[in-house]
Design a protein around this motif. Structure first.
Motif, short mmCIF file in Angstrom:
data_model
loop_
_atom_site.label_atom_id
_atom_site.label_comp_id
_atom_site.label_asym_id
_atom_site.label_seq_id
_atom_site.Cartn_x
_atom_site.Cartn_y
_atom_site.Cartn_z
N TRP A 168 -24.15 86.89 156.41
CA TRP A 168 -24.30 88.23 155.84
C TRP A 168 -25.67 88.40 155.18
O TRP A 168 -26.34 89.42 155.36
N ALA A 169 -26.11 87.40 154.42
CA ALA A 169 -27.39 87.49 153.70
C ALA A 169 -28.54 87.69 154.67
O ALA A 169 -29.44 88.52 154.42
N TYR A 170 -28.53 86.99 155.79
CA TYR A 170 -29.64 87.11 156.73
C TYR A 170 -29.54 88.36 157.59
O TYR A 170 -30.55 88.85 158.10
N GLU A 171 -28.36 88.89 157.74
CA GLU A 171 -28.21 90.12 158.52
C GLU A 171 -28.48 91.36 157.66
O GLU A 171 -29.05 92.34 158.15
N ALA A 172 -28.10 91.32 156.37
CA ALA A 172 -28.11 92.53 155.54
C ALA A 172 -29.30 92.62 154.60
O ALA A 172 -29.55 93.69 154.04
N THR A 173 -30.04 91.53 154.41
CA THR A 173 -31.15 91.53 153.45
C THR A 173 -32.39 90.92 154.10
O THR A 173 -32.30 90.28 155.16
N PRO A 174 -33.56 91.06 153.47
CA PRO A 174 -34.78 90.45 154.01
C PRO A 174 -34.93 88.97 153.67
O PRO A 174 -35.99 88.39 153.93
N LEU A 175 -33.91 88.35 153.07
CA LEU A 175 -34.04 86.95 152.66
C LEU A 175 -34.44 86.07 153.83
O LEU A 175 -34.00 86.26 154.97
N TYR A 176 -35.27 85.07 153.52
CA TYR A 176 -35.72 84.12 154.54
C TYR A 176 -35.24 82.69 154.25
O TYR A 176 -35.08 81.90 155.16
N ARG A 177 -35.06 82.38 152.95
CA ARG A 177 -34.65 81.04 152.56
C ARG A 177 -33.39 81.12 151.67
O ARG A 177 -33.37 81.85 150.69
N LEU A 178 -32.38 80.35 152.04
CA LEU A 178 -31.24 80.14 151.16
C LEU A 178 -31.28 78.69 150.71
O LEU A 178 -31.37 77.77 151.55
N VAL A 179 -31.25 78.48 149.40
CA VAL A 179 -31.33 77.13 148.87
C VAL A 179 -30.06 76.83 148.09
O VAL A 179 -29.33 77.72 147.65
N ALA A 180 -29.78 75.55 147.93
CA ALA A 180 -28.63 75.10 147.15
C ALA A 180 -28.99 73.77 146.52
O ALA A 180 -29.83 73.03 147.05
N GLY A 181 -28.36 73.47 145.42
CA GLY A 181 -28.58 72.18 144.75
C GLY A 181 -27.25 71.49 144.54
O GLY A 181 -26.24 72.12 144.23
N THR A 182 -27.24 70.17 144.72
CA THR A 182 -26.03 69.39 144.47
C THR A 182 -26.38 68.16 143.65
O THR A 182 -27.44 67.54 143.86
N ALA A 183 -25.51 67.80 142.72
CA ALA A 183 -25.69 66.53 142.02
C ALA A 183 -25.66 65.40 143.04
O ALA A 183 -24.91 65.45 144.02
N ALA A 184 -26.48 64.39 142.80
CA ALA A 184 -26.58 63.29 143.77
C ALA A 184 -25.23 62.62 144.02
O ALA A 184 -25.00 62.08 145.10
N VAL A 185 -24.33 62.69 143.02
CA VAL A 185 -23.03 62.04 143.17
C VAL A 185 -21.99 62.96 143.81
O VAL A 185 -20.87 62.51 144.10
N ASN A 186 -22.34 64.21 144.05
CA ASN A 186 -21.37 65.17 144.58
C ASN A 186 -21.44 65.19 146.10
O ASN A 186 -21.95 66.12 146.74
N THR A 187 -20.88 64.15 146.70
CA THR A 187 -20.98 64.00 148.16
C THR A 187 -20.16 65.05 148.90
O THR A 187 -20.53 65.46 150.01
N ALA A 188 -19.07 65.54 148.30
CA ALA A 188 -18.25 66.56 148.97
C ALA A 188 -19.05 67.83 149.17
O ALA A 188 -19.01 68.44 150.25
N SER A 189 -19.79 68.25 148.15
CA SER A 189 -20.61 69.46 148.27
C SER A 189 -21.72 69.25 149.28
O SER A 189 -22.08 70.17 150.03
N GLN A 190 -22.28 68.06 149.34
CA GLN A 190 -23.34 67.77 150.31
C GLN A 190 -22.81 67.87 151.74
O GLN A 190 -23.50 68.38 152.63
#
Length: 366
Positions: A308-330
Motif C-alpha cells: 500500500w505504501a509504495y502504491e499510494a505514496t511517493p515513498l521510496y524506502r521503508l526501514v525497520a529496526g530490530t533488537a539483535a536478539v529479536n530473531t523472530a522479528s528479523q
C-alpha cells in the motif's frame, strides 16, 4: 461589524437562517454523531431550540461582531447546514465553525461554504481565519483542509466534551496571503477502509481496539522490544487510538490493527511512522499477540503495508529496526522482502538497563 451579506458560492448560497428552516435544523441536530462532536448544541435538540437559534441566537452573534449563515442549496433554497464566524478576538483573528446535515455530507458542500466565508472575511480586512476541530472529528478536519486551511498543531484540552471533561482540538488556519490551495495528506486513506489478502486484514486503529491493544502490549515478549521497553499506560493506548485518524490526515503516521480476516479478531498492531517526505523514507514497527504467532500473520501484514505504501505514496524506502536478539522479528522482515542494511550499536534500551544493538533493515520501492 461584519456586513449582513448573502454569499453565493456555486451550488450553494449562504443566507440568513429563516423560521422555515427550523424543522430541518432540528432533524439534523438530532443526529447522535453531530451531538457528540458539537457539545455546545442542546441534546436532545428540539424544534424550540431551532426556533430560538433563528430568532435570538443568530441575531446575538451578528450584534457581537460575528456572522452566522444558513448553508442552503442554491437551486431550491433548502437548508443544508450552518456556518458561523465568531467575533474577532483581541488579536483581530476570526474563527469559523460549521456543521452540516447528515444527508448533505460527502458532496463538498461544507468545504465550499468554508472557503467562501473565509474569503468573504478576508474581503472585510481580516488577516487570519482559524478553525478548531476535535481530534476525533475527522470530517471537520477534512473540510478545513479542502478549504485551504493549514494544520498548525493540537491544542490540549481546548474544547469541552459532552458529559464533562475536555477534548484536544486540532488547529487550522488560513492567512489572507495564503494561496488557499486544498491541503492533501501525504497518507491517503486505505482503499475501502482496509487492506486484506484474505487471511489478514489491516484497518485503522479505533477506540474499540483499546482493550485488545493493551492486552497485547502487556505481554512481556511484546513490550521488552518497545521503546521504551515497558507496558504502556492505558491512557497512552487510549490516546494512540483516539489520535489515529488525525495523525493519518496530518501525514504524520499510520496506525493499524492487524486482524484475522476470517473472524475479525484483533491479532496485532502495525504502524508507518518517522515519515520524511524529502527523503521518501518511513519506518515500520509492529507487534503480534501471542495467540496469533506462528501462522505468518505479521509477514502478511508487513507485505500488505509495504504494498500500500509504495502504491499510494511517493515513498521510496521503508526501514525497520530490530533488537539483535529479536530473531523472530528479523525472520518476519526477511520473509517480507527486507534486507539487512546496518547495525547501530547500543541504540535500543533494554528492560534490565543495558542496551541492545539495533539491526537496520530496508525494503526499496520496486
Amino acid at each position: 461589524m461584519l456586513p449582513r451579506d448573502t454569499i453565493h458560492a456555486g451550488p450553494i448560497v449562504l443566507r440568513p437562517p429563516i423560521e422555515g428552516d427550523a424543522e430541518t435544523i432540528a432533524r439534523a441536530c438530532a443526529d447522535p454523531e453531530t451531538a457528540r462532536l458539537l457539545p455546545a448544541l442542546p441534546f436532545p435538540y428540539t424544534l424550540d431550540d431551532a426556533l430560538r437559534y433563528i430568532t435570538e441566537g443568530a441575531a446575538a452573534i451578528w450584534s457581537a461582531g460575528g456572522a452566522t449563515f444558513a448553508i442552503a442549496d442554491a437551486a431550491g433554497g433548502g437548508w443544508l447546514g450552518d456556518i458561523e464566524v465568531k467575533p474577532p478576538d483581541t488579536r483581530g483573528v476570526f474563527e469559523v465553525g460549521y456543521h452540516l446535515a447528515p444527508w448533505a455530507r460527502g458532496r463538498g458542500v461544507a468545504s465550499a461554504a468554508v472557503r467562501a466565508v473565509t474569503e468573504w472575511v478576508f474581503a472585510q480586512g481580516a488577516h487570519r481565519v482559524e478553525i478548531l476541530a476535535d481530534v476525533e472529528n475527522l470530517p471537520s478536519q477534512r473540510v478545513a483542509m479542502a478549504a485551504g486551511h493549514r494544520r498548525e498543531g493540537v491544542l490540549r484540552d481546548a474544547g469541552p466534551r459532552r458529559g464533562g471533561g475536555h477534548a484536544d482540538m486540532v488547529a487550522f488556519a488560513r492567512l489572507a496571503r495564503d494561496p488557499g490551495e486544498p491541503q492533501r495528506s501525504y497518507l491517503p486513506g486505505l482503499p475501502g477502509g482496509s487492506l486484506s489478502d484474505g487471511m489478514v486484514r489491516l484497518e485503522p486503529l479505533t477506540l474499540d481496539d483499546v482493550d485488545s491493544y493493551q492486552e497485547m502490549a502487556s505481554e512481556p515478549d511484546s513490550y521488552i522490544y518497545m521503546v521504551p521497553p515497558q507496558v504502556p499506560d492505558r491512557e497512552e493506548t487510549v490516546r494512540r487510538c483516539r489520535y489515529t485518524g488525525t495523525w493519518w490526515l496530518s501525514g504524520e503516521r499510520a496506525e493499524m490493527s492487524v486482524r484475522d480476516a476470517a473472524t475479525g479478531a484483533f491479532a496485532g498492531h502495525i504502524q508507518l511512522m518517522n515519515i520524511v517526505p524529502p527523503l521518501g523514507q518511513a519506518m515500520i514497527g509492529y507487534s503480534l499477540h501471542s495467540r496469533f504467532r506462528g501462522r505468518g500473520f505479521m509477514t502478511r501484514a508487513v507485505n500488505l503495508l509495504a504494498g500500500w505504501a509504495y502504491e499510494a505514496t511517493p515513498l521510496y524506502r521503508l526501514v525497520a529496526g530490530t533488537a539483535a536478539v529479536n530473531t523472530a522479528s528479523q525472520r518476519v522482515l526477511e520473509r517480507a522482502g527486507f534486507t539487512r542494511e546496518a547495525v547501530i550499536r547500543a541504540l535500543l534500551p533494554a528492560v534490565d538497563g543495558t542496551r541492545h544493538d539495533d539491526i537496520q533493515w530496508v525494503r526499496l520501492r520496486g
